[in-house]
Design an enzyme around this catalytic site. Structure first.
Site, PDB file in Angstrom:
ATOM      1  N   PHE A 149     -26.344  46.533 -21.514  1.00  0.00           N
ATOM      2  CA  PHE A 149     -26.603  47.088 -22.848  1.00  0.00           C
ATOM      3  C   PHE A 149     -26.527  48.605 -22.884  1.00  0.00           C
ATOM      4  O   PHE A 149     -26.334  49.197 -23.932  1.00  0.00           O
ATOM      5  CB  PHE A 149     -28.006  46.641 -23.339  1.00  0.00           C
ATOM      6  N   LYS A 173     -17.270  40.105 -22.055  1.00  0.00           N
ATOM      7  CA  LYS A 173     -18.551  39.515 -22.483  1.00  0.00           C
ATOM      8  C   LYS A 173     -19.563  40.655 -22.466  1.00  0.00           C
ATOM      9  O   LYS A 173     -20.159  40.968 -21.451  1.00  0.00           O
ATOM     10  CB  LYS A 173     -18.952  38.409 -21.498  1.00  0.00           C
ATOM     11  N   GLU A 176     -25.555  41.146 -25.180  1.00  0.00           N
ATOM     12  CA  GLU A 176     -25.923  40.557 -26.474  1.00  0.00           C
ATOM     13  C   GLU A 176     -26.906  41.455 -27.246  1.00  0.00           C
ATOM     14  O   GLU A 176     -27.245  41.170 -28.382  1.00  0.00           O
ATOM     15  CB  GLU A 176     -26.488  39.147 -26.285  1.00  0.00           C
ATOM     16  N   ARG A 177     -27.370  42.555 -26.610  1.00  0.00           N
ATOM     17  CA  ARG A 177     -28.322  43.431 -27.315  1.00  0.00           C
ATOM     18  C   ARG A 177     -27.613  44.398 -28.274  1.00  0.00           C
ATOM     19  O   ARG A 177     -28.162  44.786 -29.276  1.00  0.00           O
ATOM     20  CB  ARG A 177     -29.109  44.271 -26.314  1.00  0.00           C
ATOM     21  N   SER A 226     -27.967  44.515 -13.890  1.00  0.00           N
ATOM     22  CA  SER A 226     -29.064  44.648 -12.927  1.00  0.00           C
ATOM     23  C   SER A 226     -28.691  43.984 -11.596  1.00  0.00           C
ATOM     24  O   SER A 226     -27.825  43.103 -11.550  1.00  0.00           O
ATOM     25  CB  SER A 226     -30.326  44.006 -13.508  1.00  0.00           C
ATOM     26  N   CYS A 281     -28.055  54.052 -15.465  1.00  0.00           N
ATOM     27  CA  CYS A 281     -28.040  53.687 -14.046  1.00  0.00           C
ATOM     28  C   CYS A 281     -27.916  54.921 -13.174  1.00  0.00           C
ATOM     29  O   CYS A 281     -28.143  54.861 -11.975  1.00  0.00           O
ATOM     30  CB  CYS A 281     -26.901  52.732 -13.747  1.00  0.00           C
ATOM     31  N   GLU A 383     -36.746  49.782 -10.070  1.00  0.00           N
ATOM     32  CA  GLU A 383     -36.026  50.544 -11.094  1.00  0.00           C
ATOM     33  C   GLU A 383     -36.811  50.381 -12.393  1.00  0.00           C
ATOM     34  O   GLU A 383     -36.943  49.259 -12.898  1.00  0.00           O
ATOM     35  CB  GLU A 383     -34.613  49.984 -11.265  1.00  0.00           C
TER      36      GLU A 383
HETATM   37  P1  NAD Z   1     -28.637  42.633 -17.195  1.00  0.00           P
HETATM   38  O1  NAD Z   1     -28.374  42.349 -15.763  1.00  0.00           O
HETATM   39  O2  NAD Z   1     -29.825  42.036 -17.826  1.00  0.00           O
HETATM   40  O3  NAD Z   1     -27.391  42.151 -18.082  1.00  0.00           O
HETATM   41  C1  NAD Z   1     -26.061  42.499 -17.753  1.00  0.00           C
HETATM   42  C2  NAD Z   1     -25.130  41.402 -18.261  1.00  0.00           C
HETATM   43  O4  NAD Z   1     -25.448  40.178 -17.596  1.00  0.00           O
HETATM   44  C3  NAD Z   1     -25.254  41.131 -19.748  1.00  0.00           C
HETATM   45  O5  NAD Z   1     -23.966  40.930 -20.283  1.00  0.00           O
HETATM   46  C4  NAD Z   1     -26.087  39.864 -19.809  1.00  0.00           C
HETATM   47  O6  NAD Z   1     -25.779  39.057 -20.926  1.00  0.00           O
HETATM   48  C5  NAD Z   1     -25.730  39.145 -18.525  1.00  0.00           C
HETATM   49  N1  NAD Z   1     -26.846  38.346 -17.987  1.00  0.00           N
HETATM   50  C6  NAD Z   1     -28.168  38.569 -18.160  1.00  0.00           C
HETATM   51  N2  NAD Z   1     -28.894  37.635 -17.511  1.00  0.00           N
HETATM   52  C7  NAD Z   1     -28.003  36.803 -16.928  1.00  0.00           C
HETATM   53  C8  NAD Z   1     -28.143  35.634 -16.105  1.00  0.00           C
HETATM   54  N3  NAD Z   1     -29.335  35.147 -15.767  1.00  0.00           N
HETATM   55  N4  NAD Z   1     -27.010  35.044 -15.665  1.00  0.00           N
HETATM   56  C9  NAD Z   1     -25.801  35.525 -15.982  1.00  0.00           C
HETATM   57  N5  NAD Z   1     -25.619  36.633 -16.761  1.00  0.00           N
HETATM   58  C10 NAD Z   1     -26.705  37.257 -17.227  1.00  0.00           C
HETATM   59  O7  NAD Z   1     -28.640  44.225 -17.354  1.00  0.00           O
HETATM   60  P2  NAD Z   1     -29.011  45.092 -18.635  1.00  0.00           P
HETATM   61  O8  NAD Z   1     -30.480  45.037 -18.867  1.00  0.00           O
HETATM   62  O9  NAD Z   1     -28.100  44.785 -19.771  1.00  0.00           O
HETATM   63  O10 NAD Z   1     -28.601  46.550 -18.110  1.00  0.00           O
HETATM   64  C11 NAD Z   1     -29.452  47.359 -17.350  1.00  0.00           C
HETATM   65  C12 NAD Z   1     -29.162  47.245 -15.861  1.00  0.00           C
HETATM   66  O11 NAD Z   1     -27.781  47.550 -15.597  1.00  0.00           O
HETATM   67  C13 NAD Z   1     -29.951  48.243 -15.018  1.00  0.00           C
HETATM   68  O12 NAD Z   1     -30.379  47.613 -13.846  1.00  0.00           O
HETATM   69  C14 NAD Z   1     -28.928  49.334 -14.708  1.00  0.00           C
HETATM   70  O13 NAD Z   1     -29.193  50.087 -13.543  1.00  0.00           O
HETATM   71  C15 NAD Z   1     -27.708  48.524 -14.549  1.00  0.00           C
HETATM   72  N6  NAD Z   1     -26.516  49.336 -14.703  1.00  0.00           N
HETATM   73  C16 NAD Z   1     -25.773  49.594 -13.580  1.00  0.00           C
HETATM   74  C17 NAD Z   1     -24.662  50.405 -13.676  1.00  0.00           C
HETATM   75  C18 NAD Z   1     -23.809  50.684 -12.476  1.00  0.00           C
HETATM   76  O14 NAD Z   1     -22.665  51.076 -12.655  1.00  0.00           O
HETATM   77  N7  NAD Z   1     -24.279  50.483 -11.266  1.00  0.00           N
HETATM   78  C19 NAD Z   1     -24.283  50.940 -14.913  1.00  0.00           C
HETATM   79  C20 NAD Z   1     -25.071  50.638 -16.033  1.00  0.00           C
HETATM   80  C21 NAD Z   1     -26.173  49.829 -15.924  1.00  0.00           C
END
Ligand code: NAD
Length: 498
Positions: A149, A173, A176-177, A226, A281, A383
């Protein structure tokens, strides 16, 4: 209220699964929209349209593919204000910050305009008698991207720009937020001349992700989010025979040496720690002053700066930061702050009571600053992804260096110093993917590449830069012998260049 569906085969379509998710206005706490959550059948329809469109797109010469991005970059610039608001109203960050989100993606689109040069092959004349050898890159076919998101503009573009420029079709994909911008980007790609079906946006949750990871026609998956989900996506994609690059969470440290310019370091900590409410991140979440005197001076200078942060809705153009993205995120961040207090950290700036008139139900947390944080505390290990900066005091440079070295995550790190020897030693020894020297958020530019180490990344090629061209293509190598009339008998041993 508005409703968002998907973008399949060149147009917006409504969801048909009957499942939806709420999209909030983070500043007021109100539900402002719903987004459809795709079923397996909807994902399969997107893949079918990608499959139909991909061969002709791959056969389009690379200069023409690059020109679509030239036009797309123009459209992004022309529509920047509208696009930034699409992000801010769902994510909550300031409009200026949203523009930065788009511009960092736009720069990757600029980079891929050079696709004819970037994807060029290699040729060796006369590798043997009459033998020429050449290698070239072909698209993997259909790629997919699953995005978080916090950067609904930049991260989708990190993925779809190189993938599409390389001749692939793509399924995105998004989170969804805040899915409005990704759909709008797909529309603008069409306006820029992309054929229908080459870029599809499928909204959804875990179920859509699983449908991507198991679909036999998707060859490569790029994920950012994450760490637990990155690990899951990497394992599932690989066990289904797909190429995968998965980027996860972070805990980025900034080391402040006794000789650092403290004004510069504090300004950097403010932007990198509290910008976007810490939901980056590459946010700095741990400051490590070296020596008691540096630590005392740092706390004295930083505390009033944190206290005077201007916090507001995205419509306040003077705000430094906005609310968190959801109530769930707010509750999580507040829970970690409580944990920090229970475990003995010193909360020198307490933003827990922050309230804004007219926005009492928004997901706001004021800026928090913890001092005397130690390695065993949850606020150090986890984090937080909120406006909370932890100060860990180190007696020596070696002790400071050991903190990020020993941490589970390895995304970004920074050192503030005037000593070139220390900076060079730090950059050489640190086991972290992106290093800043007097630069707080060292996100590489589009012609380098982005990627962390350790639990911040799974897979071996980075986002954007030349790594992305490798990720989204596969190499084919042809060995040919002309003239065909060269004589010789059957060879039964392994052919070598003797
Ligand atoms: P998230 O992991 O909750 O979601 C990321 C994606 O995964 C979304 O599209 C979501 O719909 C999907 N998802 C969520 N739960 C899932 C599941 N159980 N099974 C399969 N898919 C699922 O992350 P977020 O809250 O949207 O974003 C924040 C996180 O992303 C933080 O940890 C941040 O550090 C990380 N991030 C990392 C980078 C990088 O390049 N390393 C960049 C930006 C954000």
């Amino acid at each position: 209220m508005y409703e968002l569906g998907h973008f399949i085969n060149g147009k917006r379509v409504a969801g048909t699964s009957g499942r939806t998710s709420n999209i909030y206005n983070p500043a007021t706490g109100e539900v402002q929209a719903t987004v459809a959550l795709a079923s397996d059948a909807e994902l399969a329809a997107a893949v079918e349209s990608a499959k139909a469109a991909q061969p002709a797109w791959a056969a389009t010469n690379p200069q023409r593919r690059g020109r679509v991005f030239m036009k797309f970059v123009d459209l992004l610039n022309q529509n920047m204000d509208e696009l930034a608001v699409l992000i801010s109203r769902e994510h909550g960050k300031t409009v200026e910050d949203s523009k930065g989100d788009i511009i960092r993606g736009l720069e990757v689109c600029e980079f891929v305009i050079g696709i004819p040069h970037l994807a060029k092959g290699e040729f060796t004349e006369g590798a043997g008698p009459g033998i020429d050898m050449y290698s070239f890159r072909q698209p993997v076919g259909i790629g997919a991207g699953i995005t978080p998101f916090n950067f609904p503009g930049m991260i989708p573009m990190w993925m779809f720009a190189p993938a599409i420029a390389c001749g692939n079709a793509f399924i995105l994909k998004p989170s969804e937020r805040d899915p409005s911008l990704p759909i709008r980007l797909a529309e603008l790609m069409m306006e820029a001349g992309l054929p229908a079906g080459v870029l599809n946006v499928v909204n959804g949750d875990k179920s859509a992700v699983d449908a991507i990871l198991t679909h036999p026609d998707i060859s490569a998956v790029s994920f950012v989010g994450s760490t637990p989900i990155a690990r899951y996506v990497y394992g599932t994609a690989a066990s289904n025979g797909k190429r995968a690059q998965c980027f996860g969470g972070a805990k980025n440290h900034m080391i402040i040496m006794p000789d650092a310019d403290l004004d510069q370091a504090c300004n950097a900590l403010m932007g990198a720690g509290y910008g976007s409410a810490g939901e980056r991140c590459m946010a700095i979440s741990v400051a490590v002053p070296v020596g008691e005197e540096t630590a005392n001076r740092l706390i004295a200078k930083l505390s009033p700066m944190v206290e005077s942060l201007r916090i507001g809705p995205y419509t306040d153009d003077k705000a430094d930061m906005g609310p968190l993205v959801t109530k769930e995120a707010e509750t999580r961040v507040r829970g970690l702050i409580e944990k920090g207090l229970e475990q003995g950290a010193n909360l020198v700036v307490d933003g827990r009571d922050f309230k804004l008139q007219g926005y009492e139900d928004g997901f706001f947390v004021g800026g928090c600053l913890f001092d005397n944080v130690t390695r065993d505390m949850d606020i150090y290990k986890t984090e937080i992804f909120g406006p909370v900066l932890s100060v860990v005091r180190a007696k020596t440079y070696e002790e400071a260096l050991d903190l990020p070295m020993s941490h589970e995550y390895g995304n970004g790190v920074a050192i503030y110093t005037r000593d070139g020897d220390a900076a060079r030693d730090f950059a050489s020894r640190i086991n972290i993917g992106m290093v800043g020297v007097n630069v707080p958020i060292p996100v590489p530019l589009s012609y380098h590449s982005f990627g962390g180490w350790k639990a911040s990344s799974f897979g071996d090629l980075n986002q954007y830069g030349t790594d992305s061209i490798k990720f989204w293509t596969q190499t084919k190598t042809v060995t040919s012998r002309w003239p065909s009339g060269i004589k010789g008998g059957a060879e039964f041993s392994m052919p070598t260049m003797k």
